[in-house]
Design an enzyme around this catalytic site. Structure first.
Site, PDB file in Angstrom:
ATOM      1  N   ALA A  35     -17.549  -0.725   2.018  1.00  0.00           N
ATOM      2  CA  ALA A  35     -18.088   0.583   2.717  1.00  0.00           C
ATOM      3  C   ALA A  35     -18.769   1.444   1.833  1.00  0.00           C
ATOM      4  O   ALA A  35     -18.421   1.652   0.686  1.00  0.00           O
ATOM      5  CB  ALA A  35     -16.790   1.401   3.488  1.00  0.00           C
ATOM      6  N   GLU A  93      -7.464  -7.382   0.778  1.00  0.00           N
ATOM      7  CA  GLU A  93      -6.286  -7.450   1.917  1.00  0.00           C
ATOM      8  C   GLU A  93      -5.679  -5.882   1.984  1.00  0.00           C
ATOM      9  O   GLU A  93      -6.126  -5.150   1.198  1.00  0.00           O
ATOM     10  CB  GLU A  93      -5.090  -8.045   1.147  1.00  0.00           C
ATOM     11  CG  GLU A  93      -5.208  -9.565   1.016  1.00  0.00           C
ATOM     12  CD  GLU A  93      -5.698 -10.206   2.501  1.00  0.00           C
ATOM     13  OE1 GLU A  93      -4.984  -9.480   3.549  1.00  0.00           O
ATOM     14  OE2 GLU A  93      -6.439 -11.190   2.725  1.00  0.00           O
ATOM     15  N   HIS A 145      33.126   8.352  -4.900  1.00  0.00           N
ATOM     16  CA  HIS A 145      33.778   7.644  -6.418  1.00  0.00           C
ATOM     17  C   HIS A 145      34.127   6.135  -6.041  1.00  0.00           C
ATOM     18  O   HIS A 145      34.850   5.846  -4.946  1.00  0.00           O
ATOM     19  CB  HIS A 145      35.112   8.373  -6.915  1.00  0.00           C
ATOM     20  CG  HIS A 145      35.622   7.765  -7.922  1.00  0.00           C
ATOM     21  ND1 HIS A 145      35.042   7.580  -9.300  1.00  0.00           N
ATOM     22  CD2 HIS A 145      36.777   6.891  -7.967  1.00  0.00           C
ATOM     23  CE1 HIS A 145      36.021   7.011 -10.028  1.00  0.00           C
ATOM     24  NE2 HIS A 145      36.977   6.445  -9.451  1.00  0.00           N
TER      25      HIS A 145
HETATM   26  C1  FAD Z   1       0.983  -2.723 -12.092  1.00  0.00           C
HETATM   27  C2  FAD Z   1       1.073  -1.528 -11.318  1.00  0.00           C
HETATM   28  C3  FAD Z   1       2.321  -1.148 -10.848  1.00  0.00           C
HETATM   29  C4  FAD Z   1       2.316   0.006 -10.170  1.00  0.00           C
HETATM   30  N1  FAD Z   1       3.670   0.392  -9.601  1.00  0.00           N
HETATM   31  C5  FAD Z   1       3.906   1.535  -8.769  1.00  0.00           C
HETATM   32  C6  FAD Z   1       5.184   1.999  -8.495  1.00  0.00           C
HETATM   33  O1  FAD Z   1       6.258   1.154  -8.754  1.00  0.00           O
HETATM   34  N2  FAD Z   1       5.212   2.992  -7.826  1.00  0.00           N
HETATM   35  C7  FAD Z   1       4.324   3.903  -7.220  1.00  0.00           C
HETATM   36  O2  FAD Z   1       4.512   4.831  -6.812  1.00  0.00           O
HETATM   37  N3  FAD Z   1       2.937   3.374  -7.891  1.00  0.00           N
HETATM   38  C8  FAD Z   1       2.767   2.260  -8.601  1.00  0.00           C
HETATM   39  N4  FAD Z   1       1.747   1.963  -8.836  1.00  0.00           N
HETATM   40  C9  FAD Z   1       0.430   2.851  -8.645  1.00  0.00           C
HETATM   41  C10 FAD Z   1      -0.080   2.593  -7.171  1.00  0.00           C
HETATM   42  O3  FAD Z   1      -0.188   0.836  -6.920  1.00  0.00           O
HETATM   43  C11 FAD Z   1      -1.125   3.457  -6.794  1.00  0.00           C
HETATM   44  O4  FAD Z   1      -0.645   4.834  -7.115  1.00  0.00           O
HETATM   45  C12 FAD Z   1      -1.493   3.154  -5.160  1.00  0.00           C
HETATM   46  O5  FAD Z   1      -1.866   1.831  -4.751  1.00  0.00           O
HETATM   47  C13 FAD Z   1      -2.523   4.225  -4.837  1.00  0.00           C
HETATM   48  O6  FAD Z   1      -2.767   4.162  -3.415  1.00  0.00           O
HETATM   49  P1  FAD Z   1      -4.422   4.195  -2.963  1.00  0.00           P
HETATM   50  O7  FAD Z   1      -4.099   4.224  -1.290  1.00  0.00           O
HETATM   51  O8  FAD Z   1      -4.873   5.430  -3.520  1.00  0.00           O
HETATM   52  O9  FAD Z   1      -5.162   3.204  -3.472  1.00  0.00           O
HETATM   53  P2  FAD Z   1      -5.169   1.785  -3.846  1.00  0.00           P
HETATM   54  O10 FAD Z   1      -3.849   1.160  -3.654  1.00  0.00           O
HETATM   55  O11 FAD Z   1      -5.940   1.534  -4.902  1.00  0.00           O
HETATM   56  O12 FAD Z   1      -6.098   1.108  -2.427  1.00  0.00           O
HETATM   57  C14 FAD Z   1      -7.307   1.346  -2.301  1.00  0.00           C
HETATM   58  C15 FAD Z   1      -8.008   0.339  -1.490  1.00  0.00           C
HETATM   59  O13 FAD Z   1      -9.501   0.587  -1.295  1.00  0.00           O
HETATM   60  C16 FAD Z   1     -10.183  -0.482  -1.441  1.00  0.00           C
HETATM   61  N5  FAD Z   1     -11.621  -0.147  -1.678  1.00  0.00           N
HETATM   62  C17 FAD Z   1     -12.133   0.448  -2.659  1.00  0.00           C
HETATM   63  N6  FAD Z   1     -13.556   0.763  -2.549  1.00  0.00           N
HETATM   64  C18 FAD Z   1     -13.754  -0.053  -1.235  1.00  0.00           C
HETATM   65  C19 FAD Z   1     -15.149   0.352  -0.605  1.00  0.00           C
HETATM   66  N7  FAD Z   1     -16.055   0.692  -1.035  1.00  0.00           N
HETATM   67  N8  FAD Z   1     -15.129  -0.430   0.658  1.00  0.00           N
HETATM   68  C20 FAD Z   1     -13.708  -0.922   1.106  1.00  0.00           C
HETATM   69  N9  FAD Z   1     -12.771  -0.753   0.580  1.00  0.00           N
HETATM   70  C21 FAD Z   1     -12.631  -0.350  -0.879  1.00  0.00           C
HETATM   71  C22 FAD Z   1      -9.547  -1.441  -2.328  1.00  0.00           C
HETATM   72  O14 FAD Z   1      -9.862  -2.745  -2.198  1.00  0.00           O
HETATM   73  C23 FAD Z   1      -8.119  -0.915  -2.149  1.00  0.00           C
HETATM   74  O15 FAD Z   1      -7.462  -2.065  -1.344  1.00  0.00           O
HETATM   75  C24 FAD Z   1       1.345   0.771  -9.777  1.00  0.00           C
HETATM   76  C25 FAD Z   1       0.113   0.331 -10.071  1.00  0.00           C
HETATM   77  C26 FAD Z   1      -0.214  -0.841 -10.936  1.00  0.00           C
HETATM   78  C27 FAD Z   1      -1.268  -1.231 -11.511  1.00  0.00           C
END
Ligand code: FAD
Length: 486
Positions: free
Chosen positions: A116, A39, A450
């Site tokens: 991808a 998603e 305040h």
């Molecule tokens: C339990 C938990 C709680 C968190 N809470 C917080 C918070 O409160 N605040 C905060 O700042 N951060 C939080 N984080 C961290 C945050 O979720 C991540 O830092 C953030 O989602 C990173 O974003 P991103 O875009 O780098 O990657 P992601 O959110 O990991 O997204 C990457 C996407 O790439 C897709 N993908 C990967 N490889 C491929 C491929 N080959 N082809 C197609 N699609 C692919 C995946 O399906 C995924 O949807 C939390 C993480 C966890 C696990």
């Protein structure tokens, strides 16, 4: 010639990094396509930030109900309906995911489901859900935003029911009576809070000597004390020696400071492995793009988030620490603007805030006391306990503190550390203050409303100059004659 779809830019991954990059590219008039095998919203919207915060909110409301007697309300004890809670979190996730889909449409971002992988530097094959493959070529750039995944430990194999990771913990169908949390980092403590609030007895095992390693030590110790008061057991300096599945859950052997360096066996219904996250590049076929990861699995990038290969950018968790959604979002915007030709676009924050949504929350930005000392600063520190905050008392929420770290020579703020309800919102003041180069005096001189929790930040700044009204001031350090700063 092979059948290829030509676009200006390809974004791989629709997490917070990817969707920011894709939307900004769309806004800048680029023909952009974004791929995700799952998603839109990535870990943040589907498994991380959003569902955990919805669960934490439920836990916090339950706590308020349990404690209602203290403020003169007679309310029956709350009962957790796990299915009802799941419905709530799912609806929150769905609304957020739907919002991103709408923004994609509004900004002319084409989204396609699929896995991808590179077939060339600016050529990407998309394996779709129906099994077919389509190849895309980007005229301008490819942005890698594939994020991170939980580290699985071979010795403690995940089954999703008794040995779980954070993905399982957000959608657990039952509330276990007992839970072992392996790892006292952000994710471990947030789930310890969720499940304690919902009625589980939780033990957190952390092999380092503090929870939230890297956080200001006083803040970390204060938070550990608050969590213990709430009923969370915390075993610091203690290792998990073994973890075995049993008929009723798991049997864990732990050893360390907490057990007087002896093996101690404990049984739990569920064990949550929260020992870290790893970058995701497994199926990308980076070699076809001429790229390789560093020794820790991350992609190296410059200030515009360009990799070493011309026209390929990397953002978010896959591009290295801190693994935070807001860092990924900013990088997404920076990369998109760089791709559109803005030479001034750069990821160059003074500091990135970090929030832990325990109850109360912890939020920090800038240097800790230990980091500032190690960097050679002479420190000016201002503290304010929430116990002395009128607003905190009206909320019956007096556990917590504000701590400001300043440079004694220039009076510049170096770091802000908060334990308080909604600390994640209060820390915005620290972010702005650091970015604008505010001094402790500036913060103390700014009239805060305040009664609020924000005025405790002003109080802490005043305390750093021994001018606080609401707490007894520490004795001022003698100022050397002719010293510039106050
Ligand atoms: C339990 C938990 C709680 C968190 N809470 C917080 C918070 O409160 N605040 C905060 O700042 N951060 C939080 N984080 C961290 C945050 O979720 C991540 O830092 C953030 O989602 C990173 O974003 P991103 O875009 O780098 O990657 P992601 O959110 O990991 O997204 C990457 C996407 O790439 C897709 N993908 C990967 N490889 C491929 C491929 N080959 N082809 C197609 N699609 C692919 C995946 O399906 C995924 O949807 C939390 C993480 C966890 C696990």
């Amino acid at each position: 010639m092979r059948n290829m779809t030509e676009v200006d830019a390809i974004v791989i991954g629709a997490g917070p990094g990817g969707y920011h990059a894709a939307i900004r590219l769309g806004q800048l008039g680029k023909k952009v396509v974004c791929f995700d095998r799952d998603e839109v919203g990535g870990v943040c919207l589907n498994w991380g930030c959003i569902p955990t915060k919805a669960l934490l909110h439920v836990g916090e409301v339950a706590r308020h109900i349990r404690e209602a007697g203290k403020i003169g309300l007679k309310v029956a004890a709350p009962e957790v309906d796990r299915e009802g809670v799941a419905k709530f979190t799912e609806s929150v996730v769905k609304a957020n995911v739907g919002g991103v889909n709408q923004l994609f449409k509004a900004n002319n971002v084409d989204f396609a489901y699929g896995e991808a992988s590179f077939t060339g530097p600016k050529e990407v094959a998309l394996k779709k859900r129906d099994g077919s493959t389509e190849t895309y070529v980007a005229k301008d750039a490819v942005v890698i935003a594939t994020g991170s995944a939980p580290v699985d430990v071979k010795a403690w194999p995940r089954d999703g029911e008794t040995i779980i990771n954070s993905d399982d913990a957000v959608q657990l169908k039952r509330i276990p009576k007992t839970m072992l949390v392996i790892g006292g980092g952000v994710i471990g403590l947030e789930f310890a809070t969720v499940y304690t609030r919902m009625g589980a007895k939780v033990l957190v095992v952390e092999m380092m000597s503090q929870v939230l390693t890297g956080t200001d030590l006083e803040i970390s110790k204060t938070m550990a004390r608050i969590l213990k008061k709430q009923g969370v057991e915390i075993a610091l300096g203690t290792k998990l020696v073994s973890l075995e599945k049993t008929a009723s859950g798991v049997k864990a052997v732990i050893n360390g400071e907490f057990t007087n360096e002896k093996d101690e066996t404990r049984e739990f219904e569920v064990a949550l492995v929260a020992v870290g996250r790893r970058p995701v590049t497994d199926n990308l076929n980076l070699a076809a793009a001429g790229l390789a990861v560093d020794e820790r699995g991350f992609l190296a990038v410059d200030a515009q988030r360009k990799t070493v290969v011309d026209g390929i950018y990397a953002i978010g968790d896959v591009a290295g620490a801190p693994l935070l959604a807001h860092k990924a979002m900013k990088e997404g915007t920076v990369a998109a603007e760089a791709i559109a030709g803005d030479a001034s676009s750069a990821y160059d924050p003074v500091a990135v805030p970090n929030c832990v949504y325990t109850d109360p929350e912890v939020a920090t930005v800038g240097l800790s006391e230990e980091e500032a000392k190690a960097a050679g600063y002479e420190l000016r520190i201002g503290k304010f306990p929430l116990l002395a905050s009128g607003r905190a008392r009206t909320m019956n929420e007096s556990d917590g503190m504000i701590k400001l770290i300043g440079d004694a020579k220039t009076d510049l703020l170096l770091g802000m550390h908060i334990i308080a309800p909604q600390a994640e919102s209060l820390i915005g003041e620290g972010v702005i203050a650091l970015e604008m180069g505010a001094t402790l005096e500036d913060i103390g001189l700014s009239i805060h409303p305040h009664p609020t929790l924000t005025e405790s930040i002003m109080d802490a700044a005043e305390a750093s100059h021994s001018k606080a009204i609401h707490v007894v001031n520490p004795k001022p350090k003698p100022v050397p004659v002719g010293a510039g700063a106050k």
